[in-house]
Design a protein around this motif. Structure first.
Motif, PDB file in Angstrom:
ATOM      1  N   ILE A  26      31.353  95.689-111.688  1.00 36.42           N
ATOM      2  CA  ILE A  26      32.125  94.672-111.377  1.00 36.42           C
ATOM      3  C   ILE A  26      32.398  94.734-109.951  1.00 36.42           C
ATOM      4  N   VAL A  27      31.739  94.073-108.882  1.00 36.31           N
ATOM      5  CA  VAL A  27      32.212  93.997-107.368  1.00 36.31           C
ATOM      6  C   VAL A  27      33.184  93.195-107.315  1.00 36.31           C
ATOM      7  N   ALA A  28      34.205  93.616-106.440  1.00 39.82           N
ATOM      8  CA  ALA A  28      35.512  92.575-106.471  1.00 39.82           C
ATOM      9  C   ALA A  28      35.831  92.528-104.791  1.00 39.82           C
ATOM     10  N   CYS A  29      36.642  91.348-104.323  1.00 37.91           N
ATOM     11  CA  CYS A  29      37.387  91.296-103.208  1.00 37.91           C
ATOM     12  C   CYS A  29      38.294  90.375-103.343  1.00 37.91           C
ATOM     13  N   ALA A  78      34.254  88.557-116.435  1.00 37.61           N
ATOM     14  CA  ALA A  78      33.164  89.269-115.961  1.00 37.61           C
ATOM     15  C   ALA A  78      32.111  89.262-117.313  1.00 37.61           C
ATOM     16  N   LYS A  79      32.439  89.697-118.309  1.00 37.55           N
ATOM     17  CA  LYS A  79      31.783  89.797-119.491  1.00 37.55           C
ATOM     18  C   LYS A  79      31.135  88.595-119.954  1.00 37.55           C
ATOM     19  N   SER A  80      31.848  87.735-119.860  1.00 38.48           N
ATOM     20  CA  SER A  80      31.592  86.301-120.454  1.00 38.48           C
ATOM     21  C   SER A  80      30.812  85.323-119.430  1.00 38.48           C
ATOM     22  N   LYS A 126      29.851  90.214-111.707  1.00 35.07           N
ATOM     23  CA  LYS A 126      29.192  91.320-112.642  1.00 35.07           C
ATOM     24  C   LYS A 126      27.876  91.665-112.050  1.00 35.07           C
ATOM     25  N   SER A 127      27.439  92.793-111.976  1.00 34.66           N
ATOM     26  CA  SER A 127      26.255  93.251-111.569  1.00 34.66           C
ATOM     27  C   SER A 127      25.834  94.454-112.318  1.00 34.66           C
ATOM     28  N   GLY A 128      24.811  94.296-113.148  1.00 29.50           N
ATOM     29  CA  GLY A 128      24.490  95.185-114.214  1.00 29.50           C
ATOM     30  C   GLY A 128      25.569  95.611-114.802  1.00 29.50           C
ATOM     31  N   ASP A 129      26.005  96.906-114.974  1.00 31.16           N
ATOM     32  CA  ASP A 129      27.239  97.468-115.408  1.00 31.16           C
ATOM     33  C   ASP A 129      28.385  97.783-114.578  1.00 31.16           C
TER      34      ASP A 129
END
Length: 152
Positions: A145-148, A111-113, A140-143
């Motif tokens: 992480i949204v996941a499913c 997510a960060k990379s 990743k959205s801003g600061d």
């Protein structure tokens, strides 16, 4: 011979009917990606707290069969989880699956990379309660992480 053909026809029909029922119980990769995008947009319009409340609701609009949203910060702390409220506020960055895979660490790194991606690991299915192979899509959205994920 006719009895055999009838038996074979009924067997095949039953098999395909069971396959359709199985598929209907499980979310797809496309549905998981769409849910992440919908959740990210929801956060932007409703704000974090309102969105997290909706994501945490097992009867909310972000839980569908075995699909649910979870949100974590860039350090691995769970901010929302549609299937297990006991995980809220916990830092899972060092969590490993049953095969000793540090999947949250991997998710955070990707997510960060790269900003988004898929990871595979084993996790309890909230509908069957069994440990199953799972693939999770995340963005990743801003600061955050949204996941499913989807169960295979």
């Amino acid at each position: 011979m006719r009895s055999f053909i009838k038996f074979l026809t009924l067997t095949l029909f039953s098999f395909f009917l069971n396959q359709a029922a199985f598929a209907a119980e499980h979310g797809t990769a496309q549905e998981a990606e769409a849910m992440v995008k919908k959740a990210t947009a929801y956060i932007k319009t409703k704000g974090n707290e309102s969105a997290y409340t909706e994501f945490n609701s097992v009867t909310g609009s972000f839980v569908d069969r075995d699909l649910y949203i979870f949100v974590l910060d860039l350090n691995g702390k769970i901010l929302a989880h549609g299937a297990n409220a006991k995980l809220l506020g916990k830092n899972l960055s060092t969590l490993k699956d049953v095969d000793n895979k540090a999947f949250i660490e991997e998710l955070l790194t990707i997510a960060k990379s790269k900003g988004k991606g898929w990871i595979d690991y084993k996790w309890p299915n909230p509908t069957t309660k069994a440990i199953e192979l799972k693939s999770t899509y995340f963005e990743k959205s801003g600061d955050i992480i949204v996941a499913c994920g989807i169960y295979k």
